[in-house]
Design a protein around this motif. Structure first.
Motif, PDB file in Angstrom:
ATOM      1  N   ALA A 141       0.832  -1.210   0.000  1.00 26.97           N
ATOM      2  CA  ALA A 141       0.000   0.000   0.000  1.00 26.97           C
ATOM      3  C   ALA A 141       0.865   1.257   0.000  1.00 26.97           C
ATOM      4  O   ALA A 141       0.419   2.325  -0.435  1.00 26.97           O
ATOM      5  CB  ALA A 141      -0.929  -0.004   1.208  1.00 26.97           C
ATOM      6  N   TYR A 142       2.109   1.132   0.495  1.00 26.51           N
ATOM      7  CA  TYR A 142       3.030   2.263   0.515  1.00 26.51           C
ATOM      8  C   TYR A 142       4.280   1.987  -0.325  1.00 26.51           C
ATOM      9  O   TYR A 142       4.610   2.739  -1.228  1.00 26.51           O
ATOM     10  CB  TYR A 142       3.446   2.571   1.957  1.00 26.51           C
ATOM     11  N   PRO A 163       7.185   7.730   1.249  1.00 24.96           N
ATOM     12  CA  PRO A 163       6.054   8.069   0.391  1.00 24.96           C
ATOM     13  C   PRO A 163       4.976   8.774   1.203  1.00 24.96           C
ATOM     14  O   PRO A 163       5.085   8.882   2.431  1.00 24.96           O
ATOM     15  CB  PRO A 163       5.584   6.715  -0.144  1.00 24.96           C
ATOM     16  N   LYS A 164       3.956   9.250   0.528  1.00 24.04           N
ATOM     17  CA  LYS A 164       2.964  10.115   1.168  1.00 24.04           C
ATOM     18  C   LYS A 164       2.370   9.517   2.436  1.00 24.04           C
ATOM     19  O   LYS A 164       1.742   8.468   2.412  1.00 24.04           O
ATOM     20  CB  LYS A 164       1.844  10.438   0.167  1.00 24.04           C
ATOM     21  N   ASN A 165       2.601  10.214   3.562  1.00 21.72           N
ATOM     22  CA  ASN A 165       1.998   9.883   4.860  1.00 21.72           C
ATOM     23  C   ASN A 165       2.277   8.446   5.312  1.00 21.72           C
ATOM     24  O   ASN A 165       1.511   7.874   6.086  1.00 21.72           O
ATOM     25  CB  ASN A 165       0.487  10.111   4.823  1.00 21.72           C
ATOM     26  N   ALA A 166       3.374   7.865   4.866  1.00 26.61           N
ATOM     27  CA  ALA A 166       3.694   6.482   5.218  1.00 26.61           C
ATOM     28  C   ALA A 166       4.155   6.374   6.668  1.00 26.61           C
ATOM     29  O   ALA A 166       4.769   7.301   7.204  1.00 26.61           O
ATOM     30  CB  ALA A 166       4.778   5.936   4.293  1.00 26.61           C
TER      31      ALA A 166
END
Length: 291
Positions: A40-41, A243-246
């Motif tokens: 997902a990340y 990565p975004k908001n990981a």
């Protein structure tokens, strides 16, 4: 195939694909320090970057006037390594040139990764050998991803990076295809050793720093005593990424960086490139310690 190393309350697990560290755990508390590889990340955990770091201009390198297609961060992270030897606390992996590697990187080489676990410290030794009859050129980098928050305690903004010594950190920016944007930088730290973290600072990809003076960086929290320290030798550059908001952070000592926009030179002109004469070798190391 996975190899398990044990020392005291520490357990490390390494996968032969990429000779990648996939777990570093404290057994008495059950705390896992490495990222899980959740797709997902990001599916990576701690890949080795070889023979290039980041994105080559146009997705190719040039050797003696000939172009060779080479993916971001090179091929080692997607290559099956050979387990040369193993004990309860040490494992040695090797990747050597093959017909496949020579199609994208026309140099003979041996790349060794040696994992040694002692107490709560895992050392990763890197060795590149040139077994051929001509000079070779390459970059070499690390990419370990650490759970953040550690043990799920607190929030990402509770955390900060603590450098071994005061730094002036000038952040280089990457464009959408991963090349360094020339003439575009931002000072994130001016004669200090503490860099607070937030998700927004990664909105424009990784933080890229050249010629870092410190030889260690610690991931710490204002709300917890749990921390991870990454110490390194032979890696003058540094990438910091998520990565975004990981829920993880990558602390990536490098020897070299991605190509700059418009770069047209040969591999020997890449930033931070390492050269080896025939029968020569290069060594560097990374040490991960949990508290």
């Amino acid at each position: 195939m996975n190899t398990i190393l044990r020392s005291g309350s520490a357990v490390a697990e390494i996968h032969s694909l990429g000779a990648e560290l996939v777990s570093f755990k404290r057994t008495d508390t059950g705390t896992e320090y490495m990222w899980s590889g959740d797709a997902a990340y990001w599916t990576g955990r701690s890949p080795v970057l070889f023979p290039i770091i980041g994105a080559a201009m146009g997705g190719e390198i040039h050797v003696d006037g000939q172009a060779y297609k080479l993916a971001n961060h090179g091929f080692a992270r997607r290559s099956e390594f050979t387990l040369v030897e193993a004990s309860e606390t040490q494992a040695v992996y090797r990747l050597s040139h093959s017909e496949n590697t020579l199609a994208s990187y026309p140099y003979p080489f041996n790349l060794f990764l040696t994992y040694t676990l002692s107490g709560n410290t895992l050392e990763i030794g890197y060795r590149v050998e040139n077994p051929g009859g001509q000079e070779i050129f390459f970059q070499l980098g690390t990419h370990p991803a650490f759970n953040c928050p550690i043990g799920g305690e607190g929030s990402f903004t509770d955390y900060y990076l603590e450098f071994e010594q005061p730094e002036r950190l000038e952040r280089l920016f990457l464009n959408k295809t991963g090349q360094i944007i020339q003439g575009n930088s931002e000072t994130l730290l001016e004669d200090g050793n503490t860099l607070p973290l937030n998700h927004e600072m990664f909105a424009h990809d990784a933080l890229v720093f050249r010629n870092v003076q410190s030889k260690s960086v610690a991931l710490k929290s204002k709300q917890s005593d749990r921390s991870v320290t990454v110490a390194f030798t032979g890696f003058p550059d540094l990438g910091i990424w998520q990565p975004k908001n990981a829920p993880f952070l990558c602390i990536e000592p490098w020897h070299g960086v991605a190509d700059s926009e418009g770069f047209t030179g040969g591999i020997q002109e890449k930033q931070g490139v390492i050269s080896l004469p025939p029968e020569g070798h290069f060594t560097s190391s990374l040490m991960i310690t949990f508290n």
